[in-house]
Enzyme design. Structure first.
Site, mmCIF file in Angstrom:
data_model
loop_
_atom_site.group_PDB
_atom_site.id
_atom_site.type_symbol
_atom_site.label_atom_id
_atom_site.label_comp_id
_atom_site.label_asym_id
_atom_site.label_seq_id
_atom_site.Cartn_x
_atom_site.Cartn_y
_atom_site.Cartn_z
ATOM 1 N N CYS A 130 -61.274 25.946 -43.085
ATOM 2 C CA CYS A 130 -61.808 25.262 -43.593
ATOM 3 C C CYS A 130 -62.021 24.067 -44.203
ATOM 4 C CB CYS A 130 -61.280 25.855 -44.657
ATOM 5 S SG CYS A 130 -61.325 24.997 -46.264
ATOM 6 N N CYS A 190 -59.615 23.113 -46.931
ATOM 7 C CA CYS A 190 -58.440 22.662 -46.926
ATOM 8 C C CYS A 190 -58.017 22.034 -46.451
ATOM 9 C CB CYS A 190 -58.356 24.271 -46.270
ATOM 10 S SG CYS A 190 -58.474 25.952 -46.555
ATOM 11 N N TRP A 239 -36.214 3.937 -52.998
ATOM 12 C CA TRP A 239 -35.550 2.571 -53.242
ATOM 13 C C TRP A 239 -37.375 1.576 -53.452
ATOM 14 C CZ3 TRP A 239 -34.737 -2.230 -51.915
ATOM 15 C CH2 TRP A 239 -34.262 -2.874 -52.009
#
Length: 676
Positions: free
Chosen positions: A81, A84, A523
């Site tokens: 798909c 998807c 960080w």
């Protein structure tokens, strides 16, 4: 081809379109066929075990959902798909964003295009892709779940729907580990004023339709030392009592009874969560390793560790020098000889460090001397003892010194086996990438001057060749293969290493190697660089321009603190090597090295990240008469004989010179003809 149509079929389709005079239909149809081919090619790469989600199949789906302690949000997708495939990065980002919510609600996927999963997808009534289904916790009967049918599938929307789904649980099926998400009563908050407690309590004050408070509660559910509650802004008396004037806001009650508003640069979920995670005493809940599972060589180290106060906005020279000490005297010393690719990797490493290391003059001179020696030595195989002799200044060269004291400061851990050497190695290479960006001519005449990837390639080869943790090296190699060659400038190299370090932090968050006092967060944290953090459509994003500016300042030579760094002792150049053969320093935090037998852990092929530094201990060669010189097999007697023979040959040559000169004059006098 994914639809069973070969290239000839596609040609026939196109020809038919032309014959029917429908050229407008041919292009989209061919595009659809191409999309299907690409989709099938990428099917196996859509989700992998390294993604922060659970990959389910027909064998595991029902067992996983049955009486689960947490709720589930599943995506039933098909690997062919196109939508998807396009949506998969968003789904992975969502799973990473709510990774800490896993004890309350988990995220998973199931590929219905996989033949083995056909029947299970049929059982759950999956007809379209992707289909999102919610499954409640503690369900003991078969349930096909609740389908999300909304058109908006953006990350923030789905995350908020996850919160709503959790709140739809009853008291009986509420996930056991999930904290309460309903707003607290104002009276419960006022009762905390002036009260001492065993932990922090943070109160998020927000509007009725805000999700910030509930999301922060779920973000902190895997941390101990802090409780997060939320109250609504509808109670004006409470807002006046707490002095809150803008929303959303956070109010912090400390264990000692003091309280006050949390001062944040931005009122965003990430800022609230990061602030609370970094409070003293707040740490991630984690399993305690069983007795006897501590790494070999760390016994007794905890008693020798003295805590050092430090400024986290600084880089400490003591960490860099301690890392070099361990690297040169312990990790590399486990190799008897260096040859071939190992020798080349070591030479490149020494070249980069010698040219870019912003350290004390005595350390820089040691590195430069080592580099000159390696370059001038015409050997294809070098015993590491020879290198160790130079590192330990066996030749008594004045002005070179690398302390064998281990002083972790910014890299110190709450226990001896945590942080330390791996932290210092990251710090070293971050510093080198910044130095390469700020001093582009430093590598001139080394063969590396035109390569913006010089530091990163050197790091990659060192980790792959010498770093004790093989699994860590494998992970780093995977990251390098994925995107290292896309780096084109020195600044991009700085950002690449920062990005991959954060990727490693995200992968290891919650692992046993994580220091509970220093949780592995993304960080720089908001308190160090507020401008580095932004939010787009509810998702935290980095402002990379600000991040780069921060990194260039943070790892610059001017931001390196000399506090706790080793200072050359008077006569250090002459003292080294005075007491016999060179020794590999014992790795004890804060103590002078003493000789001791080598522990078995030193030569183990695998050491876990975060525990590498304590595995080493000390190594000493057996003392033998006739001390070796540079580890090349020449004793002091050999060197004395060489000097004596050199002097004798010089005298002999001088005697022969004068003898033949006098003889030549006599010959000319006898056979010469006088001229008038």
């Amino acid at each position: 081809k994914a639809l069973g149509l070969g290239g000839d079929m596609a040609t026939r389709v196109c020809g038919s379109c032309s014959a029917m005079r429908l050229p407008g239909l041919c292009g989209p149809l061919i595009s659809l066929l191409a999309l299907c081919v690409v989709a099938r090619a990428r099917a196996t790469q859509l989700y992998s075990p390294g993604d922060p989600l659970t990959i389910l199949s027909s064998d595991s789906l029902k067992q996983t959902l049955h009486n689960s302690s947490a709720a589930w949000l599943l995506q039933f997708y098909s690997s062919w798909c196109g939508h998807c495939i396009q949506y998969s990065p968003t789904w992975k980002a969502l799973a990473g964003d709510v990774k800490d919510w896993g004890q309350a609600i988990k995220i998973g996927v199931l590929d219905c295009a996989f033949e083995k999963n056909f029947e299970i997808c049929k059982d759950y009534g999956i007809h379209f892709y992707p289909t999102f289904r919610y499954f409640k916790a503690h369900s003991t009967v078969f349930d096909v779940g609740k389908t999300y049918r909304g058109a908006d599938r953006e990350l923030q929307t789905v995350r908020q729907l996850m919160v709503n789904f959790l709140q739809n649980h009853s008291r009986e099926d509420w996930p056991a580990a999930c904290p309460p998400l309903d707003p607290a009563r104002p009276s419960e908050v006022l009762a905390l004023l002036g009260q001492k407690a065993e932990q922090y309590t943070a109160v998020i004050i927000e509007d009725q339709d805000s999700y910030v408070g509930r999301e922060v509660i779920l973000d902190l559910m895997v941390y101990e030392g802090v409780t997060v509650r939320r109250v609504l802004s509808s109670d004006r008396a409470l807002l006046e009592k707490l002095g809150v004037s803008s929303l959303p806001s956070a109010y912090l009650f400390q264990p000692n009874g003091s309280h006050g508003p949390m001062e944040l640069q931005k009122r965003l979920r990430f800022f609230f969560s990061s602030y609370l995670k970094l409070l003293p005493g707040v740490r991630r809940k984690q399993a305690t390793p069983a007795d006897g599972q501590m790494h070999a060589g760390m016994a007794g180290h905890g008693a020798a560790t003295v805590w050092k106060e430090f400024d986290k906005s600084k880089v400490y020279m003591a960490d860099l020098e301690s890392g070099l000490h361990y690297l040169l005297r312990v990790e590399l010393a486990s190799h008897q000889t260096l040859e071939g690719e190992q020798l080349k990797a070591f030479k490149d490493f020494v070249t980069v460090v010698a040219k870019l290391f912003p350290g004390q003059q005595s350390v820089v001179k040691l590195l430069e001397t080592l580099l000159e020696w390696l370059v001038s030595l015409p050997l294809e195989r070098i015993p590491y003892d020879a290198i160790l002799d130079l590192v330990n200044n066996k030749m008594r060269i004045s002005g070179i010194f690398l302390s064998d004291r281990v002083e972790w400061v910014g890299c110190q851990g709450s226990r001896a086996e945590l942080r330390g050497y791996p932290c210092s190695l990251w710090t070293l290479f971050h510093t080198l990438t910044v130095q390469a960006a700020q001093r582009p001519d430093a590598l001139a005449n080394t063969g590396l001057e035109e390569d913006p990837l010089a530091v990163l390639r050197t790091m990659r080869r060192y980790i792959g060749t010498f770093f004790g943790c093989q699994e860590c090296g494998r992970h780093f190699e995977e990251m390098a293969k994925e995107s290292l060659e896309q780096v084109k400038t020195h600044n991009e190299a700085v950002l690449w290493l920062w990005s991959k370090h954060n990727q490693v932090n995200n992968r290891l968050a919650g692992a046993l190697s994580e220091d509970p006092r220093f949780p592995k967060t993304q960080w720089p944290t908001p308190d160090l660089c507020p401008a580095c953090h932004e939010e787009t459509e509810g998702l935290h994003v980095w402002n990379e321009e600000k991040v780069l500016a921060f990194l260039l300042q943070h790892y610059s030579a001017t931001n390196i603190s000399p506090k706790y760094a080793g200072v050359p002792e008077r006569g250090a150049g002459a003292a080294a090597g005075r007491d016999g053969p060179p020794r590999r320093a014992e790795f004890l935090p804060g103590r002078r090295a003493t000789p001791s037998p080598a522990p078995p852990a030193l030569r183990e092929p695998h050491r876990h990240e975060g525990q590498v530094e304590e595995a080493a201990g000390s190594v000493r060669k057996e003392h033998k008469p006739g001390m070796s010189f540079l580890g090349l097999g020449f004793s002091s007697v050999d060197m004395s004989l060489c000097v004596l023979l050199y002097a004798a040959s010089c005298v002999f040559l001088m005697v022969m010179f004068f003898f033949f000169r006098m003889r030549s004059k006599r010959w000319k006098f006898r056979h010469g003809r006088p001229y008038v």
